[in-house]
Design a protein around this motif. Structure first.
Motif, PDB file in Angstrom:
ATOM      1  N   ARG A   1       0.770  -1.095  -0.141  1.00  0.00           N
ATOM      2  CA  ARG A   1       0.078   0.100  -0.052  1.00  0.00           C
ATOM      3  C   ARG A   1       0.737   1.305   0.133  1.00  0.00           C
ATOM      4  O   ARG A   1       0.840   2.412  -0.812  1.00  0.00           O
ATOM      5  CB  ARG A   1      -1.084  -0.140   1.173  1.00  0.00           C
ATOM      6  N   ASP A   2       1.713   1.361   0.925  1.00  0.00           N
ATOM      7  CA  ASP A   2       2.571   2.370   1.097  1.00  0.00           C
ATOM      8  C   ASP A   2       3.445   2.618  -0.412  1.00  0.00           C
ATOM      9  O   ASP A   2       3.494   3.938  -0.787  1.00  0.00           O
ATOM     10  CB  ASP A   2       3.689   2.373   2.426  1.00  0.00           C
ATOM     11  N   GLY A   3       3.859   1.658  -0.810  1.00  0.00           N
ATOM     12  CA  GLY A   3       4.644   2.009  -1.927  1.00  0.00           C
ATOM     13  C   GLY A   3       3.953   2.453  -3.313  1.00  0.00           C
ATOM     14  O   GLY A   3       4.248   3.148  -4.045  1.00  0.00           O
ATOM     15  N   THR A   4       2.614   1.959  -3.344  1.00  0.00           N
ATOM     16  CA  THR A   4       1.936   2.245  -4.396  1.00  0.00           C
ATOM     17  C   THR A   4       1.388   3.634  -4.295  1.00  0.00           C
ATOM     18  O   THR A   4       1.067   4.392  -5.106  1.00  0.00           O
ATOM     19  CB  THR A   4       0.604   1.224  -4.580  1.00  0.00           C
ATOM     20  N   LEU A   5       1.039   3.862  -2.901  1.00  0.00           N
ATOM     21  CA  LEU A   5       0.582   5.270  -2.828  1.00  0.00           C
ATOM     22  C   LEU A   5       1.709   6.514  -3.005  1.00  0.00           C
ATOM     23  O   LEU A   5       1.285   7.472  -3.815  1.00  0.00           O
ATOM     24  CB  LEU A   5      -0.058   5.504  -1.179  1.00  0.00           C
ATOM     25  N   ALA A   6       2.792   5.881  -2.535  1.00  0.00           N
ATOM     26  CA  ALA A   6       3.890   6.938  -2.915  1.00  0.00           C
ATOM     27  C   ALA A   6       4.137   6.997  -4.458  1.00  0.00           C
ATOM     28  O   ALA A   6       4.469   8.203  -4.868  1.00  0.00           O
ATOM     29  CB  ALA A   6       5.303   6.321  -2.162  1.00  0.00           C
ATOM     30  N   PHE A   7       3.884   5.859  -5.092  1.00  0.00           N
ATOM     31  CA  PHE A   7       4.281   6.085  -6.724  1.00  0.00           C
ATOM     32  C   PHE A   7       3.156   6.903  -7.291  1.00  0.00           C
ATOM     33  O   PHE A   7       3.437   7.682  -8.152  1.00  0.00           O
ATOM     34  CB  PHE A   7       4.033   4.800  -7.228  1.00  0.00           C
ATOM     35  N   ALA A   8       1.903   6.758  -6.855  1.00  0.00           N
ATOM     36  CA  ALA A   8       0.768   7.586  -7.362  1.00  0.00           C
ATOM     37  C   ALA A   8       0.768   9.067  -7.169  1.00  0.00           C
ATOM     38  O   ALA A   8       0.489   9.747  -7.871  1.00  0.00           O
ATOM     39  CB  ALA A   8      -0.702   7.026  -7.005  1.00  0.00           C
ATOM     40  N   LEU A   9       1.253   9.417  -5.870  1.00  0.00           N
ATOM     41  CA  LEU A   9       1.481  10.672  -5.302  1.00  0.00           C
ATOM     42  C   LEU A   9       2.634  11.290  -6.327  1.00  0.00           C
ATOM     43  O   LEU A   9       2.506  12.458  -6.876  1.00  0.00           O
ATOM     44  CB  LEU A   9       1.963  10.599  -4.153  1.00  0.00           C
ATOM     45  N   ASP A  10       3.491  10.611  -6.410  1.00  0.00           N
ATOM     46  CA  ASP A  10       4.800  11.094  -7.391  1.00  0.00           C
ATOM     47  C   ASP A  10       4.190  11.442  -8.639  1.00  0.00           C
ATOM     48  O   ASP A  10       4.552  12.461  -9.303  1.00  0.00           O
ATOM     49  CB  ASP A  10       6.007  10.348  -7.376  1.00  0.00           C
ATOM     50  N   ALA A  11       3.383  10.486  -9.219  1.00  0.00           N
ATOM     51  CA  ALA A  11       3.179  10.644 -10.569  1.00  0.00           C
ATOM     52  C   ALA A  11       2.158  11.770 -10.780  1.00  0.00           C
ATOM     53  O   ALA A  11       1.941  12.554 -11.674  1.00  0.00           O
ATOM     54  CB  ALA A  11       2.293   9.338 -11.125  1.00  0.00           C
ATOM     55  N   LEU A  12       1.257  11.826  -9.761  1.00  0.00           N
ATOM     56  CA  LEU A  12       0.221  12.928  -9.667  1.00  0.00           C
ATOM     57  C   LEU A  12       0.878  14.249  -9.654  1.00  0.00           C
ATOM     58  O   LEU A  12       0.508  15.276 -10.213  1.00  0.00           O
ATOM     59  CB  LEU A  12      -0.845  12.937  -8.500  1.00  0.00           C
ATOM     60  N   ARG A  13       1.996  14.472  -8.741  1.00  0.00           N
ATOM     61  CA  ARG A  13       2.622  15.588  -8.585  1.00  0.00           C
ATOM     62  C   ARG A  13       3.234  16.002  -9.789  1.00  0.00           C
ATOM     63  O   ARG A  13       3.370  17.119 -10.308  1.00  0.00           O
ATOM     64  CB  ARG A  13       3.800  15.753  -7.472  1.00  0.00           C
ATOM     65  N   SER A  14       3.857  15.254 -10.552  1.00  0.00           N
ATOM     66  CA  SER A  14       4.538  15.190 -11.792  1.00  0.00           C
ATOM     67  C   SER A  14       3.406  15.716 -12.887  1.00  0.00           C
ATOM     68  O   SER A  14       4.137  16.912 -13.631  1.00  0.00           O
ATOM     69  CB  SER A  14       5.115  14.099 -12.310  1.00  0.00           C
ATOM     70  N   ALA A  15       2.458  15.331 -12.892  1.00  0.00           N
ATOM     71  CA  ALA A  15       1.413  15.709 -13.960  1.00  0.00           C
ATOM     72  C   ALA A  15       0.861  16.978 -13.549  1.00  0.00           C
ATOM     73  O   ALA A  15       0.513  17.761 -14.207  1.00  0.00           O
ATOM     74  CB  ALA A  15       0.396  14.632 -13.811  1.00  0.00           C
ATOM     75  N   ALA A  16       0.626  17.237 -12.292  1.00  0.00           N
ATOM     76  CA  ALA A  16      -0.088  18.455 -11.837  1.00  0.00           C
ATOM     77  C   ALA A  16       0.866  19.551 -11.822  1.00  0.00           C
ATOM     78  O   ALA A  16       0.391  20.942 -12.140  1.00  0.00           O
ATOM     79  CB  ALA A  16      -0.276  18.428 -10.470  1.00  0.00           C
ATOM     80  N   GLU A  17       2.162  19.291 -11.914  1.00  0.00           N
ATOM     81  CA  GLU A  17       3.194  20.610 -12.125  1.00  0.00           C
ATOM     82  C   GLU A  17       3.147  20.964 -13.659  1.00  0.00           C
ATOM     83  O   GLU A  17       3.521  22.157 -13.937  1.00  0.00           O
ATOM     84  CB  GLU A  17       4.499  20.128 -11.662  1.00  0.00           C
TER      85      GLU A  17
END
Length: 163
Positions: free
Chosen positions: A83-99
C-alpha cells in the motif's frame, strides 16, 4: 497488448503470494524496487493508445477496455501487496502531472494519473483516507490545486469529478 495480457494471471497470483508472504531480511529494498517497476509498467499499459476512438468504439476499443479492467485488477492487487509503495508512486506521478500545464502533458497521461487515484480510492481500506496528513489527502489536495480538470477531453474531466 496480447503478450502482456497473458501475464496478468501470473501477476495476480504473484502479488497475492507476495501479500501473504513474509519478506526475508535484507530483501525489502529489492522487493520495493520490483514493486515500483511493476506499478510503472501497469501505469504505462493503462494509458489510452493515441488511436483510441472515444466516440465510436469498435472491436479494438472494446478489447482495450477489457484489457484495462484486467490491468486495474492487477493494480489493485499491487496496492494491497504494498500500500505505501503504491501510494507513494501514485503521489509522485500525480505531482509530476500536476506541475505541468495542459499543453505540456498528453491527455492519456493526465487521465491515467487520475485513474490511479480513482483505483486507490476504490481499493484501499477506510483508514487510508484519514484527512489529517495522509498520502491520500495530499493526493486530493494536489488534484484540487492542479489544472488536470482543464483538459478538454471529456474522459479526463469525468474522471476528475469522480475522484
Amino acid at each position: 497488448m496480447q503478450a502482456s495480457q497473458t501475464t496478468l494471471p501470473f501477476l495476480n497470483a504473484y502479488l497475492q503470494r507476495l501479500r501473504r508472504a513474509e519478506v526475508p531480511q535484507g530483501a525489502p529494498a529489492r522487493a520495493a524496487e520490483h514493486h515500483r517497476r511493476l506499478v510503472l509498467a501497469l501505469t504505462r499499459r493503462l494509458c489510452y493508445p493515441s488511436d483510441y476512438n472515444f466516440d465510436e468504439q469498435d472491436e479494438a476499443e472494446v478489447e482495450f477496455q477489457a484489457y484495462r479492467r484486467d490491468l486495474a485488477t492487477v493494480f489493485r492487487a499491487a496496492a494491497r501487496a504494498d500500500r505505501d509503495g503504491t501510494l507513494a508512486f501514485a503521489l509522485d506521478a500525480l505531482r509530476s502531472a500536476a506541475e505541468r500545464s495542459a499543453g505540456e502533458l498528453h491527455f492519456s497521461h493526465a487521465e491515467v494519473v487520475l485513474f490511479l487515484v480513482y483505483l486507490l480510492g476504490e481499493g484501499l481500506p477506510e483508514a487510508a483516507f484519514r484527512m489529517d496528513d495522509s498520502v491520500f489527502s495530499r493526493m486530493l489536495m494536489a488534484i484540487a490545486h492542479s489544472s488536470l480538470s482543464a483538459f478538454p477531453h471529456r474522459a479526463g474531466q469525468l474522471l476528475f469529478f469522480e475522484v
